[in-house]
Design a protein around this motif. Structure first.
Motif, PDB file in Angstrom:
ATOM      1  N   ARG A 140       1.000  -1.257  -0.151  1.00 56.99           N
ATOM      2  CA  ARG A 140      -0.079  -0.101  -0.149  1.00 56.99           C
ATOM      3  C   ARG A 140       0.920   1.325   0.010  1.00 56.99           C
ATOM      4  O   ARG A 140       0.547   2.426  -0.801  1.00 56.99           O
ATOM      5  CB  ARG A 140      -1.083   0.048   1.198  1.00 56.99           C
ATOM      6  N   ARG A 141       1.886   1.313   0.970  1.00 52.15           N
ATOM      7  CA  ARG A 141       3.009   2.476   0.991  1.00 52.15           C
ATOM      8  C   ARG A 141       3.604   2.602  -0.251  1.00 52.15           C
ATOM      9  O   ARG A 141       3.671   3.646  -1.007  1.00 52.15           O
ATOM     10  CB  ARG A 141       3.844   2.208   2.069  1.00 52.15           C
ATOM     11  N   LEU A 142       4.022   1.596  -0.915  1.00 54.32           N
ATOM     12  CA  LEU A 142       4.643   1.688  -2.246  1.00 54.32           C
ATOM     13  C   LEU A 142       3.769   2.197  -3.232  1.00 54.32           C
ATOM     14  O   LEU A 142       4.282   3.189  -4.028  1.00 54.32           O
ATOM     15  CB  LEU A 142       5.233   0.116  -2.737  1.00 54.32           C
ATOM     16  N   TYR A 143       2.706   1.838  -3.376  1.00 57.99           N
ATOM     17  CA  TYR A 143       1.777   2.387  -4.671  1.00 57.99           C
ATOM     18  C   TYR A 143       1.364   3.733  -4.024  1.00 57.99           C
ATOM     19  O   TYR A 143       1.150   4.560  -5.211  1.00 57.99           O
ATOM     20  CB  TYR A 143       0.312   1.418  -4.464  1.00 57.99           C
ATOM     21  N   GLY A 144       1.123   4.098  -2.794  1.00 61.34           N
ATOM     22  CA  GLY A 144       0.911   5.497  -2.576  1.00 61.34           C
ATOM     23  C   GLY A 144       2.286   6.562  -2.971  1.00 61.34           C
ATOM     24  O   GLY A 144       2.071   7.579  -3.458  1.00 61.34           O
ATOM     25  N   LYS A 148       2.328   6.834  -6.839  1.00 63.54           N
ATOM     26  CA  LYS A 148       1.165   7.728  -7.378  1.00 63.54           C
ATOM     27  C   LYS A 148       2.051   9.238  -7.419  1.00 63.54           C
ATOM     28  O   LYS A 148       1.146  10.081  -8.054  1.00 63.54           O
ATOM     29  CB  LYS A 148      -0.204   7.593  -6.573  1.00 63.54           C
ATOM     30  N   LYS A 149       2.465   9.714  -6.003  1.00 62.63           N
ATOM     31  CA  LYS A 149       2.957  11.102  -5.796  1.00 62.63           C
ATOM     32  C   LYS A 149       4.014  11.199  -6.882  1.00 62.63           C
ATOM     33  O   LYS A 149       4.586  12.385  -6.842  1.00 62.63           O
ATOM     34  CB  LYS A 149       3.182  11.011  -4.493  1.00 62.63           C
ATOM     35  N   ALA A 150       4.909  10.216  -7.386  1.00 59.45           N
ATOM     36  CA  ALA A 150       6.289  10.373  -7.896  1.00 59.45           C
ATOM     37  C   ALA A 150       5.855  11.068  -9.214  1.00 59.45           C
ATOM     38  O   ALA A 150       4.863  11.088  -9.912  1.00 59.45           O
ATOM     39  CB  ALA A 150       6.755   9.014  -8.229  1.00 59.45           C
ATOM     40  N   LYS A 151       7.155  12.092  -9.494  1.00 54.00           N
ATOM     41  CA  LYS A 151       7.084  12.709 -10.750  1.00 54.00           C
ATOM     42  C   LYS A 151       7.005  11.945 -11.931  1.00 54.00           C
ATOM     43  O   LYS A 151       6.524  12.041 -12.976  1.00 54.00           O
ATOM     44  CB  LYS A 151       8.036  13.983 -10.664  1.00 54.00           C
ATOM     45  N   LYS A 152       8.049  11.006 -11.809  1.00 57.35           N
ATOM     46  CA  LYS A 152       8.250   9.995 -12.779  1.00 57.35           C
ATOM     47  C   LYS A 152       8.121   8.687 -12.184  1.00 57.35           C
ATOM     48  O   LYS A 152       8.798   7.945 -11.895  1.00 57.35           O
ATOM     49  CB  LYS A 152       9.656  10.169 -13.233  1.00 57.35           C
ATOM     50  N   PRO A 153       6.665   8.113 -12.416  1.00 52.57           N
ATOM     51  CA  PRO A 153       6.591   6.994 -11.567  1.00 52.57           C
ATOM     52  C   PRO A 153       6.933   5.609 -12.452  1.00 52.57           C
ATOM     53  O   PRO A 153       7.026   5.817 -13.411  1.00 52.57           O
ATOM     54  CB  PRO A 153       4.756   6.991 -11.692  1.00 52.57           C
ATOM     55  N   PHE A 154       6.988   4.430 -11.618  1.00 57.12           N
ATOM     56  CA  PHE A 154       7.238   3.226 -12.167  1.00 57.12           C
ATOM     57  C   PHE A 154       5.888   2.544 -12.630  1.00 57.12           C
ATOM     58  O   PHE A 154       4.838   3.034 -12.318  1.00 57.12           O
ATOM     59  CB  PHE A 154       7.867   2.125 -11.320  1.00 57.12           C
ATOM     60  N   TRP A 155       6.119   1.633 -13.414  1.00 51.31           N
ATOM     61  CA  TRP A 155       4.911   0.614 -13.694  1.00 51.31           C
ATOM     62  C   TRP A 155       5.160  -0.544 -12.824  1.00 51.31           C
ATOM     63  O   TRP A 155       6.148  -1.297 -13.123  1.00 51.31           O
ATOM     64  CB  TRP A 155       4.599   0.290 -15.153  1.00 51.31           C
ATOM     65  N   ILE A 156       4.079  -0.621 -11.802  1.00 50.44           N
ATOM     66  CA  ILE A 156       4.376  -1.931 -10.991  1.00 50.44           C
ATOM     67  C   ILE A 156       3.586  -3.061 -11.379  1.00 50.44           C
ATOM     68  O   ILE A 156       2.442  -3.029 -12.145  1.00 50.44           O
ATOM     69  CB  ILE A 156       3.670  -1.584  -9.552  1.00 50.44           C
ATOM     70  N   CYS A 157       4.293  -4.268 -11.381  1.00 49.74           N
ATOM     71  CA  CYS A 157       3.548  -5.569 -11.454  1.00 49.74           C
ATOM     72  C   CYS A 157       3.830  -6.496 -10.375  1.00 49.74           C
ATOM     73  O   CYS A 157       5.032  -6.661  -9.989  1.00 49.74           O
ATOM     74  CB  CYS A 157       4.224  -6.061 -12.879  1.00 49.74           C
ATOM     75  N   ASP A 163      -7.638   0.280   0.951  1.00 49.13           N
ATOM     76  CA  ASP A 163      -8.696   0.602   0.259  1.00 49.13           C
ATOM     77  C   ASP A 163      -8.699   0.787  -1.363  1.00 49.13           C
ATOM     78  O   ASP A 163      -7.667   1.498  -1.532  1.00 49.13           O
ATOM     79  CB  ASP A 163      -9.121   2.023   0.986  1.00 49.13           C
ATOM     80  N   GLY A 164      -9.557   0.178  -1.972  1.00 51.59           N
ATOM     81  CA  GLY A 164      -9.623   0.379  -3.370  1.00 51.59           C
ATOM     82  C   GLY A 164      -8.581  -0.721  -4.167  1.00 51.59           C
ATOM     83  O   GLY A 164      -8.141  -0.082  -5.216  1.00 51.59           O
ATOM     84  N   PHE A 165      -8.053  -1.392  -3.298  1.00 58.26           N
ATOM     85  CA  PHE A 165      -6.863  -2.308  -3.838  1.00 58.26           C
ATOM     86  C   PHE A 165      -7.336  -2.945  -5.298  1.00 58.26           C
ATOM     87  O   PHE A 165      -6.376  -2.852  -6.172  1.00 58.26           O
ATOM     88  CB  PHE A 165      -6.430  -3.467  -3.215  1.00 58.26           C
ATOM     89  N   SER A 166      -8.609  -3.477  -5.573  1.00 58.27           N
ATOM     90  CA  SER A 166      -8.939  -3.893  -6.820  1.00 58.27           C
ATOM     91  C   SER A 166      -8.744  -3.015  -7.965  1.00 58.27           C
ATOM     92  O   SER A 166      -8.866  -3.381  -9.020  1.00 58.27           O
ATOM     93  CB  SER A 166     -10.304  -4.533  -6.730  1.00 58.27           C
ATOM     94  N   ASN A 167      -8.739  -1.569  -7.572  1.00 59.36           N
ATOM     95  CA  ASN A 167      -8.664  -0.429  -8.901  1.00 59.36           C
ATOM     96  C   ASN A 167      -7.260  -0.080  -8.655  1.00 59.36           C
ATOM     97  O   ASN A 167      -7.079   0.983  -9.599  1.00 59.36           O
ATOM     98  CB  ASN A 167      -9.620   0.589  -8.356  1.00 59.36           C
ATOM     99  N   TYR A 168      -6.204  -0.616  -8.198  1.00 58.33           N
ATOM    100  CA  TYR A 168      -4.958   0.132  -8.339  1.00 58.33           C
ATOM    101  C   TYR A 168      -4.492  -0.397  -9.834  1.00 58.33           C
ATOM    102  O   TYR A 168      -4.932  -1.193 -10.435  1.00 58.33           O
ATOM    103  CB  TYR A 168      -3.853  -1.015  -7.476  1.00 58.33           C
TER     104      TYR A 168
END
Length: 315
Positions: A149-153, A156-165, A184-189
């Motif tokens: 959850r913290r990694l995804y958060g 989202k805030k990063a200027k140059k985000p990664f694509w996570i798999c 919350d909302g994990f299924s919509n990540y």
């Protein structure tokens, strides 16, 4: 024979305010509550005072004072609400034709979604290898779900985000249940999830497994590479577990350049560790992609508790 004073009426009017004469606006519960508090009047007469005669209601000066005070407060509140309604009405008229409330939040959400989707084709790529979660306890799975959850958060805030798999991730696993429960909302990540192993998804030469046991320090983040982090928590890590998997499958390995840019803290009580949570590893990679500065990046993810610090002489 009793004689009534001239001009006296059979029953004098009460000094208490007529509730029908005080018009309270619908829904004004706050004012009504204050009014009730102000009207908590002691109806008992003090000893030695004359009792009411012929049904007349005796009013003390204190009662009258409270009544006048209450009427002033009611009038002031009504005036204040009237001015506030007029102010809001004028503001709505002034803002007519502009964006509706909440539109700024929707725009920001749309921009974040656009950035994350763009990273799938042109940004750096990161895989979280969850194929070893069968070695973990429920408590450790809960910690891992929180780290995801913290990694995804952060992404989202990063200027140059990664694509996570998330690889090796099954929907019937205890970890999946923990992710749904804690996030919350994990299924919509906006991430990819698959039961496949990362070895089956990308060319072998593009994979780089990040493990603290590697002999090679990571020098740069290459957009043509896919970086892998083992989905484990501190309590579960067995010595060289991720390194062994990488070596058995001929995957290139690398470690974060902690030894190259940080020094051991003298006050760390002889405890020094390069093992980090997956969100800490990600924060370092993400900061480096934005700053191209390893000392600055390492500061964001390596806590003081790990026993390493960036020397002041390193820029």
């Amino acid at each position: 024979m009793e004689h009534k004073p001239e001009g006296s009426s059979p029953r004098s009017e009460s000094c208490l305010p007529n509730r029908q004469e005080v018009s309270l606006e619908d829904g004004d519960e706050e004012m009504a509550l204050e009014s009730l508090q102000l009207l908590q009047i002691d109806t008992e007469f003090e000893s030695g005072r004359a009792l009411p005669m012929d049904g007349e209601m005796w009013c003390s000066k204190n009662v009258l004072r409270k009544q006048r005070h209450w009427e002033k407060i009611v009038a002031a509140k009504k005036s204040k609400r009237k001015h506030e309604r007029e102010r809001r009405k004028a503001q709505r008229a002034e803002n007519a034709g502009t964006d509706k409330p909440g539109s700024e939040k929707r725009v920001l959400k749309a921009m974040t979604k656009e950035k994350l989707l763009a990273a799938k084709s042109s940004g750096p790529k990161l895989c979280i290898d969850l194929s070893m979660t069968n070695r973990m306890t429920k408590k450790e799975l809960s910690r891992l779900a929180g780290q995801i959850r913290r990694l995804y958060g952060s992404n989202k805030k990063a200027k140059k985000p990664f694509w996570i798999c998330l690889t090796g991730f099954t929907t019937d696993s205890p970890l999946y249940e923990e992710c749904l429960r804690m996030n919350d909302g994990f299924s919509n990540y906006l991430i990819d999830t698959t039961e496949e192993d990362c070895l089956n998804l990308f060319p072998l030469e593009s994979l780089v497994y990040l493990t603290p046991d590697s002999e090679h320090a990571l020098e740069d983040v290459d957009l043509d590479k896919v970086y892998i982090i083992g989905g484990l928590v501190d309590e579960s890590i067995q010595k060289k577990l991720t390194f062994q998997k990488a070596r058995e499958n001929s995957i290139q390995t690398a470690r974060l350049p902690i030894q190259e840019y940080m020094v051991k803290s003298a006050s760390a009580k002889n405890y020094h560790s390069e093992i980090l949570a997956i969100n800490q590893v990600f924060d370092i990679l993400s900061t480096y992609v934005e700053t191209r500065n390893w000392p600055a990046a390492l500061k964001t993810g390596v806590s003081l508790g790990k026993g390493y610090v960036v020397p002041n002489t390193v820029e």
